[in-house]
Design a protein around this motif. Structure first.
Motif, PDB file in Angstrom:
ATOM      1  N   PHE A  15       0.826  -1.207   0.000  1.00  0.00           N
ATOM      2  CA  PHE A  15       0.000   0.000   0.000  1.00  0.00           C
ATOM      3  C   PHE A  15       0.861   1.259   0.000  1.00  0.00           C
ATOM      4  N   ILE A  16       1.957   1.222   0.794  1.00  0.00           N
ATOM      5  CA  ILE A  16       2.854   2.379   0.822  1.00  0.00           C
ATOM      6  C   ILE A  16       3.480   2.579  -0.563  1.00  0.00           C
ATOM      7  N   GLY A  17       3.911   1.483  -1.182  1.00  0.00           N
ATOM      8  CA  GLY A  17       4.482   1.568  -2.527  1.00  0.00           C
ATOM      9  C   GLY A  17       3.474   2.117  -3.526  1.00  0.00           C
ATOM     10  N   ALA A  18       2.234   1.631  -3.446  1.00  0.00           N
ATOM     11  CA  ALA A  18       1.189   2.092  -4.365  1.00  0.00           C
ATOM     12  C   ALA A  18       0.902   3.572  -4.137  1.00  0.00           C
ATOM     13  N   PHE A  19       0.885   3.986  -2.858  1.00  0.00           N
ATOM     14  CA  PHE A  19       0.652   5.402  -2.552  1.00  0.00           C
ATOM     15  C   PHE A  19       1.758   6.274  -3.148  1.00  0.00           C
ATOM     16  N   LEU A  20       3.029   5.858  -2.945  1.00  0.00           N
ATOM     17  CA  LEU A  20       4.154   6.638  -3.469  1.00  0.00           C
ATOM     18  C   LEU A  20       4.114   6.691  -4.995  1.00  0.00           C
ATOM     19  N   THR A  21       3.806   5.554  -5.616  1.00  0.00           N
ATOM     20  CA  THR A  21       3.709   5.522  -7.076  1.00  0.00           C
ATOM     21  C   THR A  21       2.607   6.467  -7.558  1.00  0.00           C
ATOM     22  N   ALA A  22       1.475   6.462  -6.841  1.00  0.00           N
ATOM     23  CA  ALA A  22       0.349   7.305  -7.239  1.00  0.00           C
ATOM     24  C   ALA A  22       0.712   8.783  -7.208  1.00  0.00           C
ATOM     25  N   VAL A  23       1.491   9.200  -6.208  1.00  0.00           N
ATOM     26  CA  VAL A  23       1.783  10.635  -6.058  1.00  0.00           C
ATOM     27  C   VAL A  23       3.044  11.064  -6.806  1.00  0.00           C
ATOM     28  N   ALA A  70      -3.689   3.328  -7.894  1.00  0.00           N
ATOM     29  CA  ALA A  70      -2.428   4.013  -8.188  1.00  0.00           C
ATOM     30  C   ALA A  70      -2.306   4.282  -9.689  1.00  0.00           C
ATOM     31  N   ASN A  71      -2.694   3.310 -10.510  1.00  0.00           N
ATOM     32  CA  ASN A  71      -2.510   3.480 -11.946  1.00  0.00           C
ATOM     33  C   ASN A  71      -3.524   4.425 -12.568  1.00  0.00           C
ATOM     34  N   PHE A  72      -4.728   4.489 -11.989  1.00  0.00           N
ATOM     35  CA  PHE A  72      -5.668   5.512 -12.453  1.00  0.00           C
ATOM     36  C   PHE A  72      -5.084   6.906 -12.228  1.00  0.00           C
ATOM     37  N   VAL A  90      -1.820   7.776 -11.742  1.00  0.00           N
ATOM     38  CA  VAL A  90      -0.629   7.990 -12.578  1.00  0.00           C
ATOM     39  C   VAL A  90      -1.050   8.239 -14.034  1.00  0.00           C
ATOM     40  N   GLY A  91      -2.038   7.467 -14.507  1.00  0.00           N
ATOM     41  CA  GLY A  91      -2.497   7.639 -15.883  1.00  0.00           C
ATOM     42  C   GLY A  91      -3.071   9.020 -16.109  1.00  0.00           C
ATOM     43  N   PHE A  92      -3.893   9.477 -15.158  1.00  0.00           N
ATOM     44  CA  PHE A  92      -4.488  10.813 -15.275  1.00  0.00           C
ATOM     45  C   PHE A  92      -3.395  11.885 -15.319  1.00  0.00           C
ATOM     46  N   LEU A  93      -2.404  11.776 -14.400  1.00  0.00           N
ATOM     47  CA  LEU A  93      -1.353  12.796 -14.336  1.00  0.00           C
ATOM     48  C   LEU A  93      -0.448  12.750 -15.566  1.00  0.00           C
ATOM     49  N   SER A  94      -0.244  11.559 -16.131  1.00  0.00           N
ATOM     50  CA  SER A  94       0.586  11.478 -17.340  1.00  0.00           C
ATOM     51  C   SER A  94      -0.140  12.134 -18.523  1.00  0.00           C
ATOM     52  N   VAL A  95      -1.472  12.014 -18.557  1.00  0.00           N
ATOM     53  CA  VAL A  95      -2.243  12.690 -19.607  1.00  0.00           C
ATOM     54  C   VAL A  95      -2.166  14.207 -19.427  1.00  0.00           C
ATOM     55  N   VAL A  96      -2.231  14.674 -18.167  1.00  0.00           N
ATOM     56  CA  VAL A  96      -2.091  16.104 -17.888  1.00  0.00           C
ATOM     57  C   VAL A  96      -0.737  16.605 -18.395  1.00  0.00           C
ATOM     58  N   LEU A  97       0.350  15.851 -18.097  1.00  0.00           N
ATOM     59  CA  LEU A  97       1.688  16.271 -18.523  1.00  0.00           C
ATOM     60  C   LEU A  97       1.827  16.235 -20.044  1.00  0.00           C
ATOM     61  N   LEU A  98       1.228  15.232 -20.689  1.00  0.00           N
ATOM     62  CA  LEU A  98       1.254  15.181 -22.157  1.00  0.00           C
ATOM     63  C   LEU A  98       0.497  16.377 -22.736  1.00  0.00           C
ATOM     64  N   GLY A 127      11.357  16.676  -6.676  1.00  0.00           N
ATOM     65  CA  GLY A 127      10.363  15.975  -5.850  1.00  0.00           C
ATOM     66  C   GLY A 127       9.938  14.663  -6.491  1.00  0.00           C
ATOM     67  N   MET A 128       9.661  14.714  -7.813  1.00  0.00           N
ATOM     68  CA  MET A 128       9.279  13.493  -8.520  1.00  0.00           C
ATOM     69  C   MET A 128      10.390  12.454  -8.419  1.00  0.00           C
ATOM     70  N   LEU A 129      11.623  12.861  -8.707  1.00  0.00           N
ATOM     71  CA  LEU A 129      12.736  11.897  -8.699  1.00  0.00           C
ATOM     72  C   LEU A 129      12.955  11.329  -7.299  1.00  0.00           C
ATOM     73  N   GLY A 130      12.795  12.172  -6.280  1.00  0.00           N
ATOM     74  CA  GLY A 130      12.951  11.700  -4.904  1.00  0.00           C
ATOM     75  C   GLY A 130      11.887  10.678  -4.529  1.00  0.00           C
ATOM     76  N   ILE A 131      10.642  10.960  -4.923  1.00  0.00           N
ATOM     77  CA  ILE A 131       9.548  10.018  -4.628  1.00  0.00           C
ATOM     78  C   ILE A 131       9.794   8.692  -5.350  1.00  0.00           C
ATOM     79  N   VAL A 132      10.256   8.781  -6.599  1.00  0.00           N
ATOM     80  CA  VAL A 132      10.555   7.556  -7.350  1.00  0.00           C
ATOM     81  C   VAL A 132      11.592   6.731  -6.596  1.00  0.00           C
ATOM     82  N   PHE A 133      12.659   7.392  -6.115  1.00  0.00           N
ATOM     83  CA  PHE A 133      13.736   6.665  -5.436  1.00  0.00           C
ATOM     84  C   PHE A 133      13.208   5.967  -4.170  1.00  0.00           C
ATOM     85  N   VAL A 134      12.422   6.687  -3.375  1.00  0.00           N
ATOM     86  CA  VAL A 134      11.870   6.085  -2.151  1.00  0.00           C
ATOM     87  C   VAL A 134      10.907   4.945  -2.490  1.00  0.00           C
ATOM     88  N   SER A 135      10.074   5.166  -3.521  1.00  0.00           N
ATOM     89  CA  SER A 135       9.105   4.122  -3.881  1.00  0.00           C
ATOM     90  C   SER A 135       9.806   2.862  -4.373  1.00  0.00           C
TER      91      SER A 135
END
Lengths: 86, 86
Positions: free
Chosen positions: A9-17, A65-67, A69-77, B38-46
């Motif tokens: 869960f911690i990993g999924a949370f970090l991946t999500a943010v 987490a993937n919903f 990440v997917g949303f934020l990747s679309v925002v960045l694109l 911040g993104m790179l740091g979160i990636v490393f911790v995750s």
């Protein structure tokens, strides 16, 4: 719940943010020239693959987490293709 | 091997290569100003959290993917702190 599930869960949370600080920086600076479209594209495709995996195996943290990440990747694109090049 | 495990391997492969185009772009342009620390740091911790999860549950694709992502996030952090600001 076994302790290792909490670790998941911690990993999924970090991946999500993960992309949140990146979206914030991009929005603040209106500058995304150094962001790789290739990276964002791979993230988007990988999210779809992980969603298939998560739905099939009923892995709720993977799905949530993937919903996100997917949303934020679309925002960045979207930023990448609409912010003027510097 | 059930088909869903192949989906997991594809997801792990895509996750592993996610940062490769970003490292390539950063190396080519020597410009990382738009990348969020911040993104790179979160990636490393995750990555550390996912490695604990992967080792404990013997999830080989999770372990391999996160070693690669972790290495590439350290490379990007190194670029971030050593490339001259523009």
């Amino acid at each position: 719940m076994p302790w290792i599930e909490y670790v998941g869960f911690i990993g999924a949370f970090l991946t999500a943010v993960t992309f949140m600080p990146q979206v914030w920086l991009a929005w603040k600076t209106k500058s995304v020239g150094d962001l790789s479209v290739g990276m964002l594209g791979i993230v988007f495709v990988s999210v779809i693959v992980w969603l298939v995996y998560g739905f099939f195996l009923h892995l709720v943290p993977v799905i949530i987490a993937n919903f996100i990440v997917g949303f934020l990747s679309v925002v960045l694109l979207y930023f990448k293709f609409t912010f003027p090049k510097k």
